[in-house]
Design a protein around this motif. Structure first.
Motif, PDB file in Angstrom:
ATOM      1  N   HIS A   1       1.333  -0.867  -0.004  1.00  0.00           N
ATOM      2  CA  HIS A   1      -0.321   0.339  -0.105  1.00  0.00           C
ATOM      3  C   HIS A   1       0.744   1.137  -0.288  1.00  0.00           C
TER       4      HIS A   1
ATOM      5  N   THR B   1      -1.662   8.064  -9.433  1.00  0.00           N
ATOM      6  CA  THR B   1      -1.966   6.967  -9.403  1.00  0.00           C
ATOM      7  C   THR B   1      -1.911   5.456  -9.903  1.00  0.00           C
ATOM      8  N   LYS B   2      -1.938   5.284 -11.379  1.00  0.00           N
ATOM      9  CA  LYS B   2      -1.754   5.070 -12.013  1.00  0.00           C
ATOM     10  C   LYS B   2      -0.143   4.049 -12.623  1.00  0.00           C
TER      11      LYS B   2
ATOM     12  N   THR C   1       1.408   2.562  -9.128  1.00  0.00           N
ATOM     13  CA  THR C   1       0.779   1.371  -9.993  1.00  0.00           C
ATOM     14  C   THR C   1       2.165   0.843 -10.458  1.00  0.00           C
ATOM     15  N   LYS C   2       2.210   1.096 -12.205  1.00  0.00           N
ATOM     16  CA  LYS C   2       2.785   0.988 -12.632  1.00  0.00           C
ATOM     17  C   LYS C   2       3.938   1.008 -12.403  1.00  0.00           C
TER      18      LYS C   2
ATOM     19  N   MET D   1       4.274  -2.290  -9.744  1.00  0.00           N
ATOM     20  CA  MET D   1       4.350  -3.496 -10.241  1.00  0.00           C
ATOM     21  C   MET D   1       5.762  -3.817 -10.957  1.00  0.00           C
TER      22      MET D   1
ATOM     23  N   VAL E   1      -1.315  -6.375  -9.806  1.00  0.00           N
ATOM     24  CA  VAL E   1      -2.176  -4.736 -10.420  1.00  0.00           C
ATOM     25  C   VAL E   1      -2.974  -5.278  -8.711  1.00  0.00           C
TER      26      VAL E   1
ATOM     27  N   VAL F   1      -1.744  -3.860  -4.577  1.00  0.00           N
ATOM     28  CA  VAL F   1      -1.262  -2.831  -4.979  1.00  0.00           C
ATOM     29  C   VAL F   1      -2.293  -1.704  -4.785  1.00  0.00           C
ATOM     30  N   SER F   2      -2.999  -1.003  -3.655  1.00  0.00           N
ATOM     31  CA  SER F   2      -3.220  -0.240  -3.607  1.00  0.00           C
ATOM     32  C   SER F   2      -2.470   1.322  -3.115  1.00  0.00           C
ATOM     33  N   VAL F   3      -3.383   2.153  -3.574  1.00  0.00           N
ATOM     34  CA  VAL F   3      -2.616   4.093  -3.443  1.00  0.00           C
ATOM     35  C   VAL F   3      -3.371   4.841  -2.795  1.00  0.00           C
TER      36      VAL F   3
END
Length: 76
Positions: free
Chosen positions: A3, A21-22, A25-26, A29, A36, A39-41
Protein backbone atom coordinates in the motif's frame (compact mmCIF):
# COMPACT_ATOMS: atom_id res chain seq x y z
CA UNK A 1 0.18 -5.45 -0.17
CA UNK A 2 1.93 -3.12 -0.86
CA UNK A 3 0.00 0.00 0.00
CA UNK A 4 1.53 3.31 -1.11
CA UNK A 5 0.59 6.61 0.52
CA UNK A 6 1.33 9.78 -1.43
CA UNK A 7 1.11 13.06 0.45
CA UNK A 8 0.74 16.18 -1.66
CA UNK A 9 -0.53 19.74 -1.65
CA UNK A 10 -4.16 20.32 -2.51
CA UNK A 11 -5.07 21.67 -5.91
CA UNK A 12 -4.25 18.86 -8.33
CA UNK A 13 -7.03 17.82 -10.69
CA UNK A 14 -8.72 14.45 -10.58
CA UNK A 15 -7.06 13.70 -13.91
CA UNK A 16 -3.61 14.42 -12.46
CA UNK A 17 -4.33 12.31 -9.38
CA UNK A 18 -5.59 9.42 -11.51
CA UNK A 19 -2.46 9.62 -13.68
CA UNK A 20 -0.20 9.65 -10.60
CA UNK A 21 -2.05 6.67 -9.15
CA UNK A 22 -1.67 4.73 -12.40
CA UNK A 23 2.07 5.53 -12.68
CA UNK A 24 2.76 4.66 -9.02
CA UNK A 25 0.90 1.37 -9.45
CA UNK A 26 2.87 0.54 -12.60
CA UNK A 27 6.17 1.37 -10.88
CA UNK A 28 5.36 -0.83 -7.88
CA UNK A 29 4.37 -3.71 -10.15
CA UNK A 30 7.53 -3.41 -12.26
CA UNK A 31 9.92 -2.86 -9.37
CA UNK A 32 8.60 -5.38 -6.88
CA UNK A 33 7.02 -7.96 -9.17
CA UNK A 34 3.48 -7.68 -7.82
CA UNK A 35 0.28 -7.98 -9.81
CA UNK A 36 -2.19 -5.13 -10.11
CA UNK A 37 -4.52 -6.89 -7.68
CA UNK A 38 -1.92 -6.55 -4.89
CA UNK A 39 -1.28 -2.81 -5.11
CA UNK A 40 -3.27 -0.03 -3.48
CA UNK A 41 -2.56 3.70 -3.54
CA UNK A 42 -3.87 6.40 -1.24
CA UNK A 43 -3.54 10.16 -1.76
CA UNK A 44 -3.50 12.47 1.25
CA UNK A 45 -3.87 16.15 0.42
CA UNK A 46 -2.65 19.01 2.59
CA UNK A 47 -2.85 22.77 2.37
CA UNK A 48 0.58 24.37 1.83
CA UNK A 49 0.41 26.00 5.27
CA UNK A 50 -0.05 22.60 6.92
CA UNK A 51 2.85 20.90 5.13
CA UNK A 52 5.65 21.64 7.59
CA UNK A 53 3.82 20.50 10.71
CA UNK A 54 1.77 17.63 9.27
CA UNK A 55 4.20 16.14 6.74
CA UNK A 56 7.71 17.62 6.69
CA UNK A 57 8.51 17.37 10.39
CA UNK A 58 6.90 14.00 11.19
CA UNK A 59 7.57 12.14 7.93
CA UNK A 60 10.73 13.71 6.50
CA UNK A 61 12.71 15.10 9.43
CA UNK A 62 11.69 12.44 11.97
CA UNK A 63 11.23 9.62 9.45
CA UNK A 64 14.83 9.41 8.26
CA UNK A 65 15.01 5.64 8.78
CA UNK A 66 12.12 5.17 6.35
CA UNK A 67 12.96 7.97 3.89
CA UNK A 68 14.41 6.59 0.65
CA UNK A 69 14.27 9.78 -1.44
CA UNK A 70 15.04 13.05 0.34
CA UNK A 71 13.60 16.35 -0.87
CA UNK A 72 15.72 18.33 -3.26
CA UNK A 73 17.91 17.49 -6.18
CA UNK A 74 20.02 14.41 -6.32
CA UNK A 75 20.03 10.85 -7.53
CA UNK A 76 16.80 8.93 -7.64
Amino acid sequence: MPHVIVKLWTGKSERQKAKLTKEVTKAVMASLDYGVESVSVSLEEFEPGEWTEKVYKPDIINGRGKLYKKPGYGPL
